[in-house]
Design an enzyme around this catalytic site. Structure first.
Site, PDB file in Angstrom:
ATOM      1  CD  GLU A  66      -3.254   1.011   1.725  1.00  0.00           C
ATOM      2  OE1 GLU A  66      -4.001   1.999   1.758  1.00  0.00           O
ATOM      3  OE2 GLU A  66      -3.570  -0.104   2.173  1.00  0.00           O
ATOM      4  N   GLY A  78      -6.200   5.031  -0.295  1.00  0.00           N
ATOM      5  CA  GLY A  78      -6.514   3.626  -0.527  1.00  0.00           C
ATOM      6  C   GLY A  78      -7.991   3.330  -0.362  1.00  0.00           C
ATOM      7  CB  SER A  91       7.320 -17.814   4.352  1.00  0.00           C
ATOM      8  OG  SER A  91       8.152 -18.950   4.222  1.00  0.00           O
ATOM      9  CG  HIS A 146      -8.084   2.251 -14.395  1.00  0.00           C
ATOM     10  ND1 HIS A 146      -8.574   2.710 -15.595  1.00  0.00           N
ATOM     11  CD2 HIS A 146      -8.805   2.877 -13.425  1.00  0.00           C
ATOM     12  CE1 HIS A 146      -9.548   3.582 -15.352  1.00  0.00           C
ATOM     13  NE2 HIS A 146      -9.704   3.696 -14.052  1.00  0.00           N
TER      14      HIS A 146
END
Length: 130
Positions: free
Chosen positions: A53, A72, A82, A96
């Site tokens: 993020e 967000g 992992s 996009h």
């Protein structure tokens, strides 16, 4: 500049360091240490989401006109492998870039360039209130 701008934020706390900003991508790295591991000794899935993020959000905000900003709206992460130590590297590219939403792809890889997670981040494009 990006590393300075993110001082005293979650990304700074987790040791995220921005590496390269290109025409259509942004890269960063994050250490796998006590800040980013879960009790089993592997990278915490939440830390992976924070890295995804962070790079997606910062890249998104470079793609809007003055007077707009991005936040967000949704994130989806699939954990593939992992990681116990070293660094992971994130690279984001857009799927996009719309006027009201953006959708970003973020791949996180280990130091051997093996895929650790794939992430899709949807951003809302908002008009500044100033």
């Amino acid at each position: 500049v990006l590393n300075e701008r993110n001082k005293n934020t979650m990304s700074d706390h987790l040791g995220i360091e921005f590496l390269e900003l290109g025409e259509d991508f942004l890269t960063a790295k994050m250490p796998i240490d006590a800040r980013t591991r879960q009790p089993l000794g592997i990278m915490h899935g939440g830390a992976s989401c924070v890295l995804a993020e962070t790079v997606g959000s910062i890249a998104a905000n470079f793609c809007v006109e003055e007077g707009f900003y991005c936040v967000g709206l949704d994130i989806n992460t699939n954990h593939i492998r992992s990681v116990r130590d070293g660094f992971v590297f994130a690279k984001t590219t857009p799927y996009h870039l719309g006027k009201s939403t953006q959708v970003w792809s973020i791949e996180i890889r280990d130091e051997s360039e093996r895929l650790v997670s794939i992430n899709r981040l949807t951003m809302a494009v908002l008009k500044s209130r100033d």
